[in-house]
Design a protein around this motif. Sequence first.
Motif, short mmCIF file in Angstrom:
data_model
loop_
_atom_site.label_atom_id
_atom_site.label_comp_id
_atom_site.label_asym_id
_atom_site.label_seq_id
_atom_site.Cartn_x
_atom_site.Cartn_y
_atom_site.Cartn_z
N ILE A 31 0.83 -1.21 0.00
CA ILE A 31 0.00 0.00 0.00
C ILE A 31 0.87 1.25 0.00
N ASN A 32 1.92 1.28 0.80
CA ASN A 32 2.82 2.44 0.83
C ASN A 32 3.50 2.65 -0.52
N ALA A 33 3.93 1.57 -1.16
CA ALA A 33 4.58 1.70 -2.47
C ALA A 33 3.61 2.28 -3.49
N LEU A 34 2.35 1.85 -3.44
CA LEU A 34 1.35 2.40 -4.36
C LEU A 34 1.13 3.89 -4.11
N TYR A 35 1.05 4.28 -2.84
CA TYR A 35 0.90 5.70 -2.51
C TYR A 35 2.11 6.50 -3.00
N GLU A 36 3.31 5.93 -2.86
CA GLU A 36 4.52 6.60 -3.34
C GLU A 36 4.48 6.81 -4.85
N LEU A 37 3.80 5.92 -5.56
CA LEU A 37 3.65 6.06 -7.01
C LEU A 37 2.51 6.99 -7.39
N GLY A 38 1.82 7.53 -6.38
CA GLY A 38 0.71 8.43 -6.64
C GLY A 38 -0.58 7.71 -6.98
N ILE A 39 -0.65 6.43 -6.62
CA ILE A 39 -1.83 5.63 -6.90
C ILE A 39 -2.72 5.63 -5.66
N GLU A 40 -3.94 6.06 -5.83
CA GLU A 40 -4.90 6.05 -4.72
C GLU A 40 -5.45 4.65 -4.56
N VAL A 41 -5.26 4.08 -3.38
CA VAL A 41 -5.74 2.73 -3.10
C VAL A 41 -7.19 2.81 -2.64
#
Length: 92
Positions: free
Chosen positions: A10-20
């Motif tokens: 989840i943190n990696a996705l947020y770092e990529l600017g992806i809203e989970v």
Amino acid sequence: MAKYGRPVIINALYELGIEVPKVIEHNGWVAMKCPLHEDSSPSLSVNLNEGGWICYAGCGKSGDLAELVSQATGTSIKEARQHLYIAAGDEG
């Protein structure tokens, strides 16, 4: 496929600017917008339990979390894996 753990994924996705999204689909899969191409609606499915992903439109790519991070950031697979292992508390 490496397992990094849900918080790291989840943190990696947020770092990529992806809203989970808040809604988790079957067996941990969620749909979201793909960071690898212009995406007007969610076409990327990510498994929040294991980090596997697949894009059903646009780029049509798939792989493990490190491959997504590598492609989205322009870093090498080795650098992406090292970043994720460190985030997971393992030096890899």
